[in-house]
Design a protein around this motif. Structure first.
Motif, mmCIF file in Angstrom:
data_model
loop_
_atom_site.group_PDB
_atom_site.id
_atom_site.type_symbol
_atom_site.label_atom_id
_atom_site.label_comp_id
_atom_site.label_asym_id
_atom_site.label_seq_id
_atom_site.Cartn_x
_atom_site.Cartn_y
_atom_site.Cartn_z
ATOM 1 N N PHE A 1 41.735 3.713 -13.569
ATOM 2 C CA PHE A 1 41.945 5.046 -14.128
ATOM 3 C C PHE A 1 40.666 5.863 -14.276
ATOM 4 C CE2 PHE A 1 45.350 2.633 -16.623
ATOM 5 C CZ PHE A 1 46.374 3.028 -15.787
ATOM 6 N N THR A 2 39.531 5.365 -13.874
ATOM 7 C CA THR A 2 38.263 5.940 -14.319
ATOM 8 C C THR A 2 37.648 6.946 -13.345
ATOM 9 O OG1 THR A 2 37.143 3.981 -13.439
ATOM 10 C CG2 THR A 2 37.684 3.987 -15.797
ATOM 11 N N ALA A 3 38.329 7.263 -12.271
ATOM 12 C CA ALA A 3 37.777 8.220 -11.301
ATOM 13 C C ALA A 3 37.570 9.588 -11.944
ATOM 14 C CB ALA A 3 38.706 8.346 -10.104
ATOM 15 N N GLY B 1 39.608 -0.210 -14.484
ATOM 16 C CA GLY B 1 38.676 0.481 -13.602
ATOM 17 C C GLY B 1 37.245 0.408 -14.109
ATOM 18 N N GLY B 2 36.297 0.440 -13.176
ATOM 19 C CA GLY B 2 34.885 0.377 -13.521
ATOM 20 C C GLY B 2 34.247 1.750 -13.575
ATOM 21 N N LEU B 3 32.931 1.765 -13.525
ATOM 22 C CA LEU B 3 32.207 3.031 -13.540
ATOM 23 C C LEU B 3 32.341 3.732 -12.198
ATOM 24 C CD1 LEU B 3 28.896 1.983 -15.337
ATOM 25 C CD2 LEU B 3 30.633 3.575 -16.219
ATOM 26 N N ALA C 1 32.304 -5.103 -15.647
ATOM 27 C CA ALA C 1 32.368 -3.764 -16.242
ATOM 28 C C ALA C 1 31.962 -2.669 -15.269
ATOM 29 C CB ALA C 1 31.497 -3.706 -17.494
ATOM 30 N N SER C 2 31.036 -2.951 -14.379
ATOM 31 C CA SER C 2 30.548 -1.882 -13.508
ATOM 32 C C SER C 2 31.543 -1.519 -12.418
ATOM 33 C CB SER C 2 29.210 -2.280 -12.878
ATOM 34 O OG SER C 2 29.369 -3.406 -12.022
#
Length: 280
Positions: A73-75, A108-110, A152-153
């Motif tokens: 979800f992190t885009a 999701g990551g960074l 996490a990344s």
């Protein structure tokens, strides 16, 4: 689903644990071994056909304990975000068709070039706000899975059960829960208190097992160990989860090429025996 000591009434076999099996082989193998539940993954289910897979598992008398995975979800890019939301709606539809009420989320990551963990977690909350009502309308609960911090990344900025609960508790408990996975949480000295917190809030959606073995393989994704081969105290986890009143499935989810190279029935027999001696 509570059973007597030594039985397999709560055991679920995640599909990836014996990845070498086709879906029909998975169903047949679990029935023969007396394992009543299976956790499924979207890609092989889609390849087989979602409705056909649902019929296969249902006709075998098995329960689908979870579907993996939604999330990512992190885009930041709006087009990528819209695509992720659409894919998660499709995952919810698939879970409903398969008859499971649990969609596992790898959040999701960074995003490329970002170092802002807080903002990434807020984008997860934004996505949950859009998806949770849709999931509830389909009888599916979104289950946030915290992953070990080494992921996490690139895979999951939610690294602890406390972080997962901080997100989940913004939403109704019947819409968003959390996953307790021993592989990801065994190292955390706050996990007992967080399991109790999850139980008190009705947030425990899934309980998964895999062992932590070292050295980790290159890439680290496929380093989960067979129960008993590593550092995790499975009975300790099971007792703390049970103490919350959770009596749902206990799903064994192991990604390990050494297990995939072996005979599937042999692996499943070993899983069942380790489960009896180390978990119950």
């Amino acid at each position: 689903m509570t059973g007597v000591s030594g039985d397999l009434t709560r055991l679920s076999l995640n599909q990836e644990t014996i990845k070498q099996w086709s879906l029909p082989e998975l169903a047949e193998g679990c029935v023969k071994a007396g394992v009543p539940g299976v956790g499924l993954w979207r890609a092989p289910v889609q390849e087989y056909g979602v409705e056909a897979a649902a019929r296969l598992i249902r006709d075998a008398g098995l329960a689908v304990t979870s579907l993996c995975r939604g999330g990512f979800f992190t885009a930041i890019d709006p087009t990528e975000r819209a695509a992720a939301l659409a894919d998660n709606r499709a995952a919810i539809d698939e879970a409903a068709t398969l008859g499971t009420d649990t969609l596992i989320l790898v959040s999701g990551g960074l995003p490329p070039g970002s170092r802002d963990l807080t903002a990434a977690r807020e984008r997860i909350a934004d996505a949950l706000a859009e998806l949770a009502p849709y999931a509830a309308d389909h009888g599916v609960r979104l289950a946030i899975e915290p992953l070990h911090p080494m992921y996490a990344s690139d895979r999951c900025v939610v690294s602890t059960l406390a972080q997962a609960l901080d997100l989940a508790e913004r939403f109704p408990a019947d819409q968003v829960g959390v996953v307790v996975d021993t592989y990801h949480l065994w190292w955390d000295d706050t996990v007992a208190a967080q399991i109790a917190r999850a139980g008190a809030g009705g947030r425990l959606a899934s309980f998964q097992l895999a062992d932590w073995i070292t050295p980790l393989p290159e890439g680290v994704l496929l380093g989960r160990g067979q129960l008993g081969d590593g550092a995790v105290d499975f009975r300790w986890f099971r007792e703390h989860v049970d103490a919350t009143g959770f009596d749902g499935p206990i799903e064994v989810e192991i990604f390990n090429p050494a297990l995939w190279a072996r005979d599937g029935a042999e692996v499943l027999a070993e899983v069942a025996e380790r489960y009896r001696t180390l978990v119950l």
